[in-house]
Design an enzyme around this catalytic site. Structure first.
Site, PDB file in Angstrom:
ATOM      1  N   TYR A 166       0.848  -1.212   0.000  1.00 46.60           N
ATOM      2  CA  TYR A 166       0.000   0.000   0.000  1.00 46.60           C
ATOM      3  C   TYR A 166       0.878   1.255   0.000  1.00 46.60           C
ATOM      4  O   TYR A 166       0.704   2.144  -0.850  1.00 46.60           O
ATOM      5  CB  TYR A 166      -0.898  -0.025   1.242  1.00 46.60           C
ATOM      6  CG  TYR A 166      -1.730   1.214   1.452  1.00 46.60           C
ATOM      7  CD1 TYR A 166      -2.794   1.512   0.599  1.00 46.60           C
ATOM      8  CD2 TYR A 166      -1.464   2.086   2.504  1.00 46.60           C
ATOM      9  CE1 TYR A 166      -3.573   2.646   0.805  1.00 46.60           C
ATOM     10  CE2 TYR A 166      -2.242   3.208   2.710  1.00 46.60           C
ATOM     11  CZ  TYR A 166      -3.292   3.499   1.862  1.00 46.60           C
ATOM     12  OH  TYR A 166      -4.051   4.612   2.058  1.00 46.60           O
TER      13      TYR A 166
HETATM   14  N1  LIG Z   1      -9.210   6.215   5.546  1.00 49.16           N
HETATM   15  C1  LIG Z   1      -7.942   6.480   5.824  1.00 49.16           C
HETATM   16  O1  LIG Z   1      -7.503   6.446   7.002  1.00 49.16           O
HETATM   17  C2  LIG Z   1      -6.993   6.840   4.727  1.00 49.16           C
HETATM   18  C3  LIG Z   1      -5.714   7.269   5.091  1.00 49.16           C
HETATM   19  C4  LIG Z   1      -4.802   7.621   4.098  1.00 49.16           C
HETATM   20  C5  LIG Z   1      -5.186   7.545   2.778  1.00 49.16           C
HETATM   21  N2  LIG Z   1      -6.430   7.126   2.439  1.00 49.16           N
HETATM   22  C6  LIG Z   1      -6.758   7.052   1.003  1.00 49.16           C
HETATM   23  O2  LIG Z   1      -7.947   7.764   0.763  1.00 49.16           O
HETATM   24  C7  LIG Z   1      -8.652   7.163  -0.347  1.00 49.16           C
HETATM   25  C8  LIG Z   1     -10.085   6.898   0.073  1.00 49.16           C
HETATM   26  O3  LIG Z   1     -10.061   6.037   1.188  1.00 49.16           O
HETATM   27  P1  LIG Z   1     -11.338   5.759   2.097  1.00 49.16           P
HETATM   28  O4  LIG Z   1     -10.835   5.537   3.446  1.00 49.16           O
HETATM   29  O5  LIG Z   1     -12.394   6.774   1.828  1.00 49.16           O
HETATM   30  O6  LIG Z   1     -11.785   4.340   1.490  1.00 49.16           O
HETATM   31  P2  LIG Z   1     -13.124   3.499   1.673  1.00 49.16           P
HETATM   32  O7  LIG Z   1     -14.061   4.135   2.632  1.00 49.16           O
HETATM   33  O8  LIG Z   1     -12.663   2.102   1.898  1.00 49.16           O
HETATM   34  O9  LIG Z   1     -13.763   3.620   0.212  1.00 49.16           O
HETATM   35  C9  LIG Z   1     -13.050   3.103  -0.863  1.00 49.16           C
HETATM   36  C10 LIG Z   1     -13.658   3.576  -2.169  1.00 49.16           C
HETATM   37  O10 LIG Z   1     -12.871   2.992  -3.244  1.00 49.16           O
HETATM   38  C11 LIG Z   1     -13.696   2.079  -3.991  1.00 49.16           C
HETATM   39  N3  LIG Z   1     -12.962   0.852  -4.248  1.00 49.16           N
HETATM   40  C12 LIG Z   1     -12.548  -0.061  -3.324  1.00 49.16           C
HETATM   41  N4  LIG Z   1     -11.995  -1.107  -3.918  1.00 49.16           N
HETATM   42  C13 LIG Z   1     -12.067  -0.878  -5.269  1.00 49.16           C
HETATM   43  C14 LIG Z   1     -11.711  -1.627  -6.414  1.00 49.16           C
HETATM   44  N5  LIG Z   1     -11.168  -2.821  -6.310  1.00 49.16           N
HETATM   45  N6  LIG Z   1     -11.924  -1.082  -7.641  1.00 49.16           N
HETATM   46  C15 LIG Z   1     -12.493   0.142  -7.731  1.00 49.16           C
HETATM   47  N7  LIG Z   1     -12.874   0.884  -6.692  1.00 49.16           N
HETATM   48  C16 LIG Z   1     -12.672   0.378  -5.461  1.00 49.16           C
HETATM   49  C17 LIG Z   1     -14.904   1.786  -3.119  1.00 49.16           C
HETATM   50  O11 LIG Z   1     -16.020   1.418  -3.913  1.00 49.16           O
HETATM   51  P3  LIG Z   1     -17.171   0.442  -3.313  1.00 49.16           P
HETATM   52  O12 LIG Z   1     -17.894   1.254  -2.257  1.00 49.16           O
HETATM   53  O13 LIG Z   1     -18.033   0.101  -4.451  1.00 49.16           O
HETATM   54  O14 LIG Z   1     -16.473  -0.738  -2.718  1.00 49.16           O
HETATM   55  C18 LIG Z   1     -15.090   3.091  -2.366  1.00 49.16           C
HETATM   56  O15 LIG Z   1     -15.790   4.021  -3.153  1.00 49.16           O
HETATM   57  C19 LIG Z   1      -7.864   5.904  -0.714  1.00 49.16           C
HETATM   58  O16 LIG Z   1      -7.041   6.144  -1.819  1.00 49.16           O
HETATM   59  C20 LIG Z   1      -7.033   5.635   0.529  1.00 49.16           C
HETATM   60  O17 LIG Z   1      -5.847   4.935   0.244  1.00 49.16           O
HETATM   61  C21 LIG Z   1      -7.344   6.770   3.385  1.00 49.16           C
END
Ligand SMILES: NC(=O)c1ccc[n+]([C@@H]2O[C@H](COP(=O)([O-])OP(=O)(O)OC[C@H]3O[C@@H](n4cnc5c(N)ncnc54)[C@H](OP(=O)(O)O)[C@@H]3O)[C@@H](O)[C@H]2O)c1
Length: 260
Positions: A166
């Protein structure tokens, strides 16, 4: 919800991974700012994506849900872009894009020795190859003054031994951000990455399920709390705005001062 009414009037946006979490918040804030049309990409959660589309429409913007599984490489990207082009053409009569947010991501948690080739390939496909080729597909359609925003992570700055692939995939997207900035600058298009820290979404809900886990998550930030999707989306929306026109090729921390 932010109240930056009108800031994005006339703008066309595509937010990947906008059915939940940070992406859903970004899409809704772009709508609150008056964006004309927003593509809400998702992989599996159709109902959640349709709810985001309804919320956006209630704010007065046009929106469409776009399904594409991005672990499978270029076929998912082609499907997503073709559906976005069709939807924009149908709504606006022409295809263009102003704001691309490459947000969809997966974050597998494994010790290094137990990280499989499938996990590596899936993670690189979703977190790096998809943003790479979505940006390539979008390039001819990006209007002057556009924005490309890649969502990274604080784990490119802080060692995360349980998240090796990641972290590496996000390191790649940060390097790509730098490399692409001069390429797009001639059109006044900025290319930036925004790097959240621990943000309360499904991605880390297991970690936050216990009091110990919640305390550990909160301890990352100088503010001793877990970030909210609003904390991060407000920064993304700023980077997407006209006011951020003089920032390009940068990684903007959105981690509440994690591990300073
Ligand atoms: N949350 C954190 O603490 C955190 C920290 C640092 C960076 N980030 C980054 O922020 C971004 C958003 O994270 P989040 O926490 O909001 O994530 P999340 O709540 O897990 O949501 C993930 C999103 O990506 C989509 N997704 C997941 N797997 C996929 C796949 N195989 N193909 C296409 N789309 C896919 C999901 O669609 P579905 O709903 O249809 O599954 C959902 O819309 C990511 O890039 C993550 O790495 C997050």
């Amino acid at each position: 919800m932010s109240t930056n009414e009108g800031k994005f009037s006339g703008k066309v946006a595509l937010v990947t991974g906008a059915s939940r979490g940070i992406g859903a918040e970004i899409a809704q804030k772009l709508a609150a700012g008056g964006a004309d049309f927003i593509g809400v990409h998702y992989a599996n959660n159709r109902d959640a994506a349709l709810k985001v589309v309804d919320d956006i429409k209630a704010l007065g913007s046009k929106a469409v849900a776009l399904e594409a599984e991005l672990t499978k490489g270029i076929s998912g990207v082609k499907k997503l872009w073709a559906a976005f082009e069709d939807a924009v053409r149908l709504e606006l009569g022409t295809v263009h894009l102003d704001i691309l947010v490459n947000n969809a991501g997966i974050s597998p948690v494994f010790p290094f020795e137990e990280t499989s080739i499938e996990t590596v390939e899936d993670t690189i496909n979703v977190n790096f190859k998809a943003p790479y080729f979505i940006t390539q597909a979008a390039s001819p359609f990006l209007r002057d003054g556009g924005r490309i925003i890649n969502i990274s992570t604080g784990f490119t700055r802080v060692a995360a031994p349980m998240n090796t692939i990641y972290s590496a995939s996000k390191g790649a997207i940060e390097t790509l951000t730098l490399a692409l900035a001069p390429h797009f600058a001639s059109k006044g298009i900025t290319v930036n990455a925004v790097a959240p820290g621990v943000t309360a979404t499904d991605m880390n809900k297991d970690m936050r399920a216990t009091p110990e886990g919640r305390a550990e998550a909160a301890a990352f930030s100088a503010f001793s709390r877990v970030g909210t999707t609003e904390d991060v989306a407000d920064i993304v929306v700023f980077v997407a705005s006209e006011e951020a026109r003089w920032i390009t090729g940068q990684v903007i921390d959105a981690s509440g001062g994690s591990r300073l």
